[in-house]
Design an enzyme around this catalytic site. Structure first.
Site, short mmCIF file in Angstrom:
data_model
loop_
_atom_site.label_atom_id
_atom_site.label_comp_id
_atom_site.label_asym_id
_atom_site.label_seq_id
_atom_site.Cartn_x
_atom_site.Cartn_y
_atom_site.Cartn_z
N SER A 1 -29.27 -6.17 49.34
CA SER A 1 -27.96 -6.80 49.48
C SER A 1 -27.21 -6.31 50.72
O SER A 1 -27.76 -6.33 51.81
CB SER A 1 -27.17 -6.56 48.20
N HIS B 1 -29.59 -11.39 41.10
CA HIS B 1 -29.40 -10.54 42.27
C HIS B 1 -29.60 -9.08 41.86
O HIS B 1 -28.74 -8.48 41.20
CB HIS B 1 -27.96 -10.77 42.76
C1 GTR Z 1 -21.55 -9.73 47.67
C2 GTR Z 1 -21.57 -10.19 49.09
C3 GTR Z 1 -22.98 -10.31 49.54
C4 GTR Z 1 -23.78 -9.08 49.19
C5 GTR Z 1 -23.41 -8.49 47.85
C6 GTR Z 1 -23.90 -7.08 47.57
O1 GTR Z 1 -20.30 -9.75 47.09
O2 GTR Z 1 -20.90 -11.41 49.14
O3 GTR Z 1 -23.01 -10.61 50.91
O4 GTR Z 1 -23.68 -8.14 50.18
O5 GTR Z 1 -22.06 -8.45 47.66
O6 GTR Z 1 -23.95 -6.22 48.45
O7 GTR Z 1 -24.19 -6.82 46.40
#
Ligand code: GTR
Length: 426
Positions: A266, A407
């Site tokens: 991420s 995610h």
């Molecule tokens: C989210 C962000 C993403 C990603 C994510 C993370 O909120 O929009 O770009 O970086 O966080 O790091 O878990």
């Protein structure tokens, strides 16, 4: 008169409604609405000249790196920083006797006001020089494993909705909370070391976090000044920190320093790419669901946008990046060119189909469009322009998969990363 007042009221409401619509951001999750976009060509330099040889690519590469620094991540200060590596503990029977566990503090000698960067290193026992996965973690070294001997980080932590942190400090409840993302035993059994450190040691992840981190002392004439167009952002600071851990790893005789893999998930995945781009000592890069301003194409209107990321996380990038919020097509670069800067080294880009915010297809295309650059080195990158079905890893020197699920970093992802490392890095 009544009719006039009625019309006036309707007109006012309409204006309000229209204004509301105009300012309300819209996030697209509909493939048919992506529209067309024209990507910059990695192999055409800023003078419009085609890049045909490795030598020409070398200067185009410098140019692209500079463009990403000036327009997206900010310029990483070049000044050398004196480091002291202090090993604070070594346990030769960690993980039930399987591993050696070391804790090393990287001390910024000239900046005693800064906290050290605390590295947790696991090494497979009884092996000589081993390759290593190096990745920052989100919540302190104590959260990647349940091993009780790892001190609880005392640094600033995001307050979650649970009791794993209180008043921005970790609690014992945080121990092992992200262990699932770090299958250390499996990694060790496969003959790899694992090095990690808390990203907040370098800079706490909030807009004024730079005051407590490396950006408070390093950078242009105005460290941390977020108004200076190309001053580095937090992603730059995290990437810089990965290189400092690599500095340490080069001194550790148990590590094969030519086989250090930059890994991240991420936002830390964005940093892992930027680290690999700036520091050629990284042998390979793995970007797990790095999304917008990571592996995903910025010009593709799907999921998170440049405007949204700059608004939610203003501290991650340089100030100039924000000027592209409403004109992404004017960016002199796009993210496939960032990934191409990893070439000819192995690269793994991974998505999850439950993480549409990161734009799996955009991440795939980012990886796929590196092909002509890998070809300059006689290598096949991804080798296809066809988006694969879920759970179907593809590619050669560049690899990609779109895992089912949310995610996260799952065992499935690590299975692919270990195979990738076995085949291409070892
Ligand atoms: C989210 C962000 C993403 C990603 C994510 C993370 O909120 O929009 O770009 O970086 O966080 O790091 O878990």
């Amino acid at each position: 008169m009544a009719r006039f007042l009625f019309c006036l009221a309707v007109a006012l409401l309409t204006v309000q409604f229209t204004n509301g619509q105009a300012t309300e951001p819209v996030y697209n999750y509909d493939e048919t609405k992506v529209g067309t976009y024209i990507l910059p060509n990695a192999l055409i330099n800023s003078k419009g000249k085609a890049v045909k040889t490795r030598a020409e690519w070398a200067s185009r590469r410098t140019e692209l790196r500079q463009l990403f620094a000036e327009n997206v991540y900010g310029k990483t200060p070049k000044q050398a920083v004196r480091l002291r590596f202090q090993t604070t503990s070594v346990d030769s029977s960690a993980l039930n006797g399987l591993a050696i566990r070391k804790l090393i503090s990287i001390i910024f000698v000239d900046y005693p006001q800064l906290p050290p960067l605390d590295v947790l290193l696991y090494l497979p026992k009884g092996q000589r020089t081993v390759p290593v996965f190096l990745g920052l973690n989100f919540c302190g070294n104590h959260c990647v494993t349940t091993e009780a001997a790892i001190p609880l980080s005392t640094r600033w932590m995001v307050n979650g909705n649970d009791d794993t942190s209180l008043n921005n400090k970790a609690t014992e409840k945080a121990r092992g909370m992200q262990a699932r993302r770090w299958p250390i035993t499996t990694i060790i059994k496969r003959g790899y070391a694992l090095a990690t450190a808390y990203y907040g040691d370098l800079e706490p992840d909030h807009p004024t976090g730079w005051r407590m981190g490396i950006r408070s002392v390093l950078g242009a004439s105005t460290p941390g000044d977020s108004t200076k167009a190309d001053n580095w952002g937090a992603i730059g600071a995290w990437a810089w920190g990965m290189s400092r851990i690599l500095d340490y790893l080069q001194t550790d005789p148990a590590i094969d320093a030519k086989r250090v893999i930059s890994f991240g998930h991420s936002r830390i995945g964005k940093a892992a790419i930027w680290a690999g781009v700036q520091d050629d000592r990284f042998a390979a890069v793995i970007a797990n669901e790095s999304g917008e301003s990571g592996a995903a194409l910025s010009r593709r209107w799907y999921g998170e946008t440049v405007e949204r990321i700059n608004t939610s996380f203003p501290h991650w990038f340089c100030a100039r990046y924000k000027t592209y919020n409403k004109r992404v097509a004017d960016l002199p670069v796009d993210q496939h060119e960032l990934l191409a800067l990893i070439a000819p080294r192995p690269l793994y880009v991974a998505s999850a189909d439950g993480d549409q915010w990161s734009d799996p297809k955009g991440e795939f295309l980012g990886a796929a469009y590196t092909e002509p650059v890998y070809a300059l080195y006689g290598k096949v990158g991804l080798g296809t322009m066809t988006f694969p079905a879920v759970n179907q890893p593809i590619g050669q020197t560049v690899r990609y998969h779109d895992r089912t699920g949310k995610h996260d970093v799952m065992d499935y992802d690590w299975e692919q990363y270990l195979r990738f490392a076995d085949e291409l890095v070892r």
